[in-house]
Design an enzyme around this catalytic site. Structure first.
Site, PDB file in Angstrom:
ATOM      1  N   TRP A 181       0.829  -1.202   0.000  1.00 58.58           N
ATOM      2  CA  TRP A 181       0.000   0.000   0.000  1.00 58.58           C
ATOM      3  C   TRP A 181       0.862   1.250   0.000  1.00 58.58           C
ATOM      4  O   TRP A 181       0.527   2.240  -0.651  1.00 58.58           O
ATOM      5  CB  TRP A 181      -0.986  -0.002   1.167  1.00 58.58           C
ATOM      6  CG  TRP A 181      -2.030  -1.079   1.031  1.00 58.58           C
ATOM      7  CD1 TRP A 181      -2.211  -2.144   1.859  1.00 58.58           C
ATOM      8  CD2 TRP A 181      -3.011  -1.212  -0.012  1.00 58.58           C
ATOM      9  NE1 TRP A 181      -3.246  -2.929   1.402  1.00 58.58           N
ATOM     10  CE2 TRP A 181      -3.750  -2.380   0.269  1.00 58.58           C
ATOM     11  CE3 TRP A 181      -3.327  -0.463  -1.149  1.00 58.58           C
ATOM     12  CZ2 TRP A 181      -4.807  -2.820  -0.560  1.00 58.58           C
ATOM     13  CZ3 TRP A 181      -4.376  -0.894  -1.972  1.00 58.58           C
ATOM     14  CH2 TRP A 181      -5.091  -2.051  -1.669  1.00 58.58           C
TER      15      TRP A 181
ATOM     16  N   LYS B 290     -12.302  -1.738   7.052  1.00 58.67           N
ATOM     17  CA  LYS B 290     -11.577  -2.689   7.904  1.00 58.67           C
ATOM     18  C   LYS B 290     -12.007  -2.543   9.366  1.00 58.67           C
ATOM     19  O   LYS B 290     -12.463  -3.488   9.968  1.00 58.67           O
ATOM     20  CB  LYS B 290     -10.083  -2.512   7.737  1.00 58.67           C
ATOM     21  CG  LYS B 290      -9.591  -3.188   6.453  1.00 58.67           C
ATOM     22  CD  LYS B 290      -8.760  -2.339   5.573  1.00 58.67           C
ATOM     23  CE  LYS B 290      -8.556  -3.009   4.223  1.00 58.67           C
ATOM     24  NZ  LYS B 290      -7.802  -2.166   3.300  1.00 58.67           N
TER      25      LYS B 290
ATOM     26  N   ASP C  12      -1.570   6.600   6.349  1.00 56.73           N
ATOM     27  CA  ASP C  12      -2.656   5.730   5.885  1.00 56.73           C
ATOM     28  C   ASP C  12      -2.926   4.755   7.029  1.00 56.73           C
ATOM     29  O   ASP C  12      -2.120   3.867   7.304  1.00 56.73           O
ATOM     30  CB  ASP C  12      -2.204   4.990   4.616  1.00 56.73           C
ATOM     31  CG  ASP C  12      -3.237   3.965   4.143  1.00 56.73           C
ATOM     32  OD1 ASP C  12      -4.292   3.820   4.794  1.00 56.73           O
ATOM     33  OD2 ASP C  12      -2.972   3.322   3.104  1.00 56.73           O
TER      34      ASP C  12
HETATM   35  C1  LIG Z   1      -7.278  -1.766   2.176  1.00 61.15           C
HETATM   36  C2  LIG Z   1      -6.204  -0.755   2.193  1.00 61.15           C
HETATM   37  C3  LIG Z   1      -6.116   0.243   1.208  1.00 61.15           C
HETATM   38  C4  LIG Z   1      -7.058   0.318   0.022  1.00 61.15           C
HETATM   39  O1  LIG Z   1      -8.247   0.857   0.414  1.00 61.15           O
HETATM   40  P1  LIG Z   1      -9.431   1.171  -0.649  1.00 61.15           P
HETATM   41  O2  LIG Z   1     -10.449   1.764   0.265  1.00 61.15           O
HETATM   42  O3  LIG Z   1      -9.826  -0.122  -1.259  1.00 61.15           O
HETATM   43  O4  LIG Z   1      -8.906   2.138  -1.629  1.00 61.15           O
HETATM   44  C5  LIG Z   1      -5.115   1.183   1.333  1.00 61.15           C
HETATM   45  N1  LIG Z   1      -4.242   1.150   2.357  1.00 61.15           N
HETATM   46  C6  LIG Z   1      -4.292   0.200   3.309  1.00 61.15           C
HETATM   47  C7  LIG Z   1      -3.292   0.206   4.416  1.00 61.15           C
HETATM   48  C8  LIG Z   1      -5.268  -0.777   3.248  1.00 61.15           C
HETATM   49  O5  LIG Z   1      -5.317  -1.725   4.191  1.00 61.15           O
END
Ligand SMILES: *Cc1c(COP(=O)(O)O)cnc(C)c1O
Length: 360
Positions: free
Chosen positions: A102, A196, A172
């Site tokens: 990511w 999540k 993030d």
């Molecule tokens: C799942 C995830 C993403 C992607 O998220 P989307 O909402 O599908 O764009 C980005 N960064 C991390 C750390 C993730 O776990």
């Protein structure tokens, strides 16, 4: 009805209570004679839901006044672009610390927008650990430093956030937001897709220090400018109302459980059950992450051979466990144990792991 042992990485398990509440209100929300999905986003009834979710997130995360709480769309993936579009000026450089797939994706999007550099990368070590402070190259004049607080795919997590001098820290937190207490003032911007730890997919939470809002160029497309959403309380256009409603319910659930401290204790217990199962297996199960970088949210492990992994996953599926396959990019096994995954599901998985080992 039998609820699955849900270890999906995202979208992921939601608290049963939340689903039941939503079910009970589905046809008639608060005496309106309509579902929440059928209300105008300009109505008083919806507005209360929207405002309450923002306030609860502020309370639970301890978000200071100087920050805006935004509910956006486009997932964390759109934030990979919005962050540099808003925060990275032409004569500046953005610093990305790479700790997994990511972070790589976030960097790739920033590189389309402006100048970037890599402050550290764990790629050579297959992203099995988080770099130490001494390994970070931060010059002090960057536009921002970007980290991924929890690496969903590799199963590693920052235990102490990096010191970035005067440089704003952007994180993030898609896969560990609200899983433990954090000091929001350490960050200039936090973003997270909801699917999540916060609710269903479709809502993205952005927590941004108000000082950063002056950085956005006026010629940005309206929807990509943080100021648009900050000024309009995230009601500039139609927000994902059902997702925000469920997010609010998940936040109330966390609040009722005793807040983020109580959730964190439970998360530690859940992770310990599974890491103990790995560590006490005499090498039958092998954790991917180095011990001091282990994620409390995503437990990644391998078995001796791919054959055995396949057998493990097939038998697990048979026994009612869902979502234990590793991400398609790295294979192996992964148990995602976000806030809403009950302790009892982790105990069941631990017992299954012991039984599978005994059999093989
Ligand atoms: C799942 C995830 C993403 C992607 O998220 P989307 O909402 O599908 O764009 C980005 N960064 C991390 C750390 C993730 O776990």
């Amino acid at each position: 009805m039998k609820r699955a042992y849900n270890f999906n990485a995202g979208p992921a398990a939601l608290p049963l209570e939340v689903l039941q509440e939503a079910q009970a209100e589905l046809l008639d929300f608060g005496g309106t004679g309509m579902s929440i999905m059928e209300l105008s986003h300009r109505s008083k009834d919806y507005d209360a839901v929207h405002g309450r979710a923002q306030e609860l997130l502020r309370k639970l995360m301890g978000i200071p006044e100087e920050y805006e709480v935004l509910f956006l769309q486009g997932g964390a993936s759109l934030q990979f672009s919005m962050v540099p579009l808003n925060l990275l000026a032409e004569d500046q450089t953005a610093n990305y610390i790479l700790t997994g797939s990511w972070s790589e994706k976030a960097l790739a999007e920033a590189a389309k927008v402006g100048q970037t550099k890599i402050g550290a990368s764990g790629k050579e070590g297959k992203y099995s650990r988080i770099p130490a402070q001494e390994e970070l190259a931060i010059s002090g004049d960057e536009a921002y430093v970007h980290i991924t607080s929890n690496n969903t795919i590799y199963g590693t997590q920052w235990k102490e956030f990096p010191y970035t001098k005067e440089v704003p820290l952007v994180a993030d937190m898609s896969s560990d937001i609200l899983s433990k207490p954090i000091e929001v003032s350490q960050f200039a911007l936090i973003y997270a897709g909801a699917q999540k730890n916060l609710g269903p997919s479709g809502v993205t939470v952005v927590v941004i220090h108000k000082d950063l809002l002056s950085r956005s160029r006026e010629d940005l497309p309206t929807m990509l400018n943080y100021n648009t959403h900050a000024k309009a309380r995230s009601l500039y256009n139609t927000p994902p109302t059902f997702g925000i409603y469920l997010l609010g319910k998940v936040l109330s659930w966390v609040d009722r459980k005793g807040g983020v401290e109580a959730i964190a204790r439970q998360n530690e217990l859940k992770a310990r059950l599974l890491y103990d199962a790995i560590d006490q297996s005499d090498g039958f199960y092998r954790g991917h992450a180095e011990a001091d970088s282990r994620s409390l949210m995503n437990v990644t492990f391998n078995l001796a051979t791919e054959e055995l992994e396949k057998e493990f996953l097939a038998e697990a599926k048979e026994a009612g466990f869902v979502g234990l396959g590793g991400h398609r990019s790295i294979g192996g096994c992964r148990a995602s144990i976000y806030n809403a995954v009950p302790v009892q599901a982790c105990e069941a998985l631990r017992d299954f792991m012991a039984a599978f080992k005994a059999k093989h």
